[in-house]
Design an enzyme around this catalytic site. Structure first.
Site, PDB file in Angstrom:
ATOM      1  N   ASP A 228      64.857 -22.910  28.544  1.00 40.93           N
ATOM      2  CA  ASP A 228      63.551 -23.516  28.766  1.00 40.93           C
ATOM      3  C   ASP A 228      63.264 -24.544  27.680  1.00 40.93           C
ATOM      4  OD1 ASP A 228      60.719 -23.095  30.222  1.00 40.93           O
ATOM      5  OD2 ASP A 228      60.392 -23.470  28.090  1.00 40.93           O
TER       6      ASP A 228
ATOM      7  N   HIS B  87      53.584 -29.766  32.381  1.00 42.84           N
ATOM      8  CA  HIS B  87      53.392 -28.990  31.154  1.00 42.84           C
ATOM      9  C   HIS B  87      51.944 -28.483  31.003  1.00 42.84           C
ATOM     10  CE1 HIS B  87      55.589 -28.573  27.060  1.00 42.84           C
ATOM     11  NE2 HIS B  87      54.705 -27.622  27.183  1.00 42.84           N
TER      12      HIS B  87
ATOM     13  N   LYS C 106      60.043 -29.983  31.265  1.00 46.43           N
ATOM     14  CA  LYS C 106      58.637 -30.184  31.661  1.00 46.43           C
ATOM     15  C   LYS C 106      58.211 -31.622  31.406  1.00 46.43           C
ATOM     16  CE  LYS C 106      58.006 -25.580  29.688  1.00 46.43           C
ATOM     17  NZ  LYS C 106      58.840 -25.551  28.468  1.00 46.43           N
TER      18      LYS C 106
ATOM     19  N   TYR D 248      59.429 -31.197  23.369  1.00 51.49           N
ATOM     20  CA  TYR D 248      60.129 -30.499  22.274  1.00 51.49           C
ATOM     21  C   TYR D 248      61.115 -31.420  21.555  1.00 51.49           C
ATOM     22  CZ  TYR D 248      58.501 -26.372  24.920  1.00 51.49           C
ATOM     23  OH  TYR D 248      57.755 -25.452  25.606  1.00 51.49           O
TER      24      TYR D 248
HETATM   25  N1  LIG Z   1      54.521 -24.198  28.637  1.00 48.70           N
HETATM   26  C1  LIG Z   1      54.001 -24.234  27.447  1.00 48.70           C
HETATM   27  O1  LIG Z   1      52.950 -24.830  27.195  1.00 48.70           O
HETATM   28  C2  LIG Z   1      54.720 -23.545  26.328  1.00 48.70           C
HETATM   29  C3  LIG Z   1      54.097 -23.398  25.084  1.00 48.70           C
HETATM   30  C4  LIG Z   1      54.777 -22.735  24.078  1.00 48.70           C
HETATM   31  C5  LIG Z   1      56.045 -22.227  24.318  1.00 48.70           C
HETATM   32  N2  LIG Z   1      56.653 -22.408  25.535  1.00 48.70           N
HETATM   33  C6  LIG Z   1      58.013 -21.898  25.799  1.00 48.70           C
HETATM   34  O2  LIG Z   1      58.046 -20.498  25.550  1.00 48.70           O
HETATM   35  C7  LIG Z   1      59.064 -20.221  24.596  1.00 48.70           C
HETATM   36  C8  LIG Z   1      58.725 -19.013  23.776  1.00 48.70           C
HETATM   37  O3  LIG Z   1      57.498 -19.189  23.102  1.00 48.70           O
HETATM   38  P1  LIG Z   1      57.378 -19.428  21.516  1.00 48.70           P
HETATM   39  O4  LIG Z   1      58.617 -20.051  21.026  1.00 48.70           O
HETATM   40  O5  LIG Z   1      56.109 -20.138  21.267  1.00 48.70           O
HETATM   41  O6  LIG Z   1      57.158 -17.973  20.923  1.00 48.70           O
HETATM   42  P2  LIG Z   1      57.865 -16.535  21.026  1.00 48.70           P
HETATM   43  O7  LIG Z   1      59.105 -16.588  21.816  1.00 48.70           O
HETATM   44  O8  LIG Z   1      56.807 -15.553  21.393  1.00 48.70           O
HETATM   45  O9  LIG Z   1      58.196 -16.243  19.492  1.00 48.70           O
HETATM   46  C9  LIG Z   1      59.137 -16.990  18.783  1.00 48.70           C
HETATM   47  C10 LIG Z   1      59.019 -16.603  17.303  1.00 48.70           C
HETATM   48  O10 LIG Z   1      59.306 -15.210  17.130  1.00 48.70           O
HETATM   49  C11 LIG Z   1      60.475 -15.043  16.328  1.00 48.70           C
HETATM   50  N3  LIG Z   1      61.285 -13.997  16.976  1.00 48.70           N
HETATM   51  C12 LIG Z   1      62.084 -14.127  18.064  1.00 48.70           C
HETATM   52  N4  LIG Z   1      62.617 -12.940  18.414  1.00 48.70           N
HETATM   53  C13 LIG Z   1      62.142 -12.030  17.529  1.00 48.70           C
HETATM   54  C14 LIG Z   1      62.338 -10.645  17.376  1.00 48.70           C
HETATM   55  N5  LIG Z   1      63.112  -9.965  18.210  1.00 48.70           N
HETATM   56  N6  LIG Z   1      61.689 -10.029  16.340  1.00 48.70           N
HETATM   57  C15 LIG Z   1      60.891 -10.709  15.509  1.00 48.70           C
HETATM   58  N7  LIG Z   1      60.657 -12.040  15.612  1.00 48.70           N
HETATM   59  C16 LIG Z   1      61.287 -12.696  16.619  1.00 48.70           C
HETATM   60  C17 LIG Z   1      61.169 -16.381  16.300  1.00 48.70           C
HETATM   61  O11 LIG Z   1      61.815 -16.589  15.048  1.00 48.70           O
HETATM   62  P3  LIG Z   1      63.335 -17.087  14.903  1.00 48.70           P
HETATM   63  O12 LIG Z   1      63.551 -18.253  15.813  1.00 48.70           O
HETATM   64  O13 LIG Z   1      63.405 -17.466  13.456  1.00 48.70           O
HETATM   65  O14 LIG Z   1      64.196 -15.914  15.237  1.00 48.70           O
HETATM   66  C18 LIG Z   1      59.991 -17.348  16.432  1.00 48.70           C
HETATM   67  O15 LIG Z   1      59.372 -17.545  15.177  1.00 48.70           O
HETATM   68  C19 LIG Z   1      59.148 -21.525  23.789  1.00 48.70           C
HETATM   69  O16 LIG Z   1      60.284 -21.601  22.967  1.00 48.70           O
HETATM   70  C20 LIG Z   1      59.078 -22.530  24.884  1.00 48.70           C
HETATM   71  O17 LIG Z   1      60.310 -22.661  25.553  1.00 48.70           O
HETATM   72  C21 LIG Z   1      55.992 -23.054  26.540  1.00 48.70           C
END
Ligand SMILES: NC(=O)c1ccc[n+]([C@@H]2O[C@H](COP(=O)([O-])OP(=O)(O)OC[C@H]3O[C@@H](n4cnc5c(N)ncnc54)[C@H](OP(=O)(O)O)[C@@H]3O)[C@@H](O)[C@H]2O)c1
Length: 276
Positions: A49, A112, A79, A54
């Site tokens: 994704d 998005h 997106k 990004y």
């Molecule tokens: N559509 C939208 O508007 C939108 C907005 C935001 C995000 N997204 C998508 O959703 C994806 C996920 O959301 P996100 O990146 O915001 O947050 P997330 O996946 O909830 O959390 C990522 C964070 O948690 C850490 N992490 C990952 N696995 C872990 C685990 N098992 N234990 C402890 N910490 C952990 C990661 O650190 P490390 O990388 O250092 O391991 C990173 O700092 C994004 O990457 C993106 O593709 C979409």
């Protein structure tokens, strides 16, 4: 509920989408994203994704190429960003994205954010790209019920997916229920709340009970509710942890307990405030 990392949900148009994917938000386009995507693909992830916003589509594309995996084994989402919205602008944005990714079609293309006065024209462009066979499935992100109702009034093709912020402190029940009613697949972004809620006692207790981590408890909670989930991690061990969700099952009352943690707390902007 027996599942594996490559198991899929079937979208309303018959396209198969893996339940678990790798999110790549905030990964640098260079080595960081290339290494993270390579390690995820090595671990068996097949769903990626990204987004033009990004600024790492090129790196994702490089990792895909280096992996040597056949294109049809992968499920690639990107997106269209807010300042790329509008009919012609979106057609151009799509071309930029697939060029950077080095692919000739997308599995899923999402709007998005629901930019007022723009998202309907943007949707028309997605419908055209879909009809032209350039995208397997089209959808939206950050759409609340009222945005979906408004779009459905005019759309020729119903969105197949709505990707929304969803984690234990933001359950979004109304939007989830509406999407289920409309056969729109819900997908959770920031599923592990960017690590903010992992010390919650309810999650800690369940983690202990199942000999899992709080992150795994949350991701399993997504899956058991029919929600696609895309945790982001640049670390191989965490990617592995986030994919190791298939040897336990939460009881209904435990799912309810996690639902009860909702505080309507957003990590990102409110969809009605975006672009204002
Ligand atoms: N559509 C939208 O508007 C939108 C907005 C935001 C995000 N997204 C998508 O959703 C994806 C996920 O959301 P996100 O990146 O915001 O947050 P997330 O996946 O909830 O959390 C990522 C964070 O948690 C850490 N992490 C990952 N696995 C872990 C685990 N098992 N234990 C402890 N910490 C952990 C990661 O650190 P490390 O990388 O250092 O391991 C990173 O700092 C994004 O990457 C993106 O593709 C979409």
């Amino acid at each position: 509920m027996r599942m594996s990392l490559t198991d899929t949900t079937t979208l309303s148009n018959g396209v198969k989408m893996p339940w678990v994917g790798l999110g790549v938000y905030k990964m640098d386009s260079g080595e960081e994203v290339v290494n993270a995507v390579r390690s995820a693909l090595d671990l068996g992830y097949r769903h990626l994704d990204t987004a033009s916003f990004y600024d790492n589509e090129e790196g994702v594309g490089q990792a895909i190429k280096e992996s040597g995996l056949p294109r049809e084994e992968l499920f690639i989402t990107t997106k269209v960003w807010n300042d790329e919205q509008g009919y012609e602008e979106t057609l151009e944005a799509f071309n930029r994205s697939i060029t950077k990714l080095g692919v000739d079609y997308l599995d899923l293309y999402l709007i998005h954010w629901p930019i007022q006065g723009k998202y309907k024209d943007t949707w028309k462009a997605l419908e055209k790209l879909y009809k032209d066979g350039k995208i397997k499935a089209i959808g939206v992100s950050n759409f609340l019920t009222h945005h979906l109702e408004d779009l459905l009034n005019e759309a020729e093709i119903k969105p197949m997916v709505n990707q929304i912020e969803l984690h234990p402190e933001l359950y979004q029940k109304e939007t989830v229920d509406y999407c289920k009613q409309q056969d729109i697949q819900v997908e959770a972004w920031s599923p592990i709340g960017r690590g903010n809620y992992l010390d919650n006692p309810v999650l800690q207790e369940l983690a202990e009970e199942y000999n899992k981590t709080p992150a795994q408890i949350i991701l399993r909670w997504d899956l058991q509710q029919g929600i696609v989930t895309i945790p982001k991690s640049t670390h191989k061990e965490r990617q592995q942890e986030n994919a190791d969700l298939f040897d336990f099952e939460l009881k209904d009352n435990e799912v309810e307990k996690i639902n009860g943690l909702n505080k309507n707390n957003r990590l990102g902007p409110h969809p009605d405030e975006i672009g204002k």
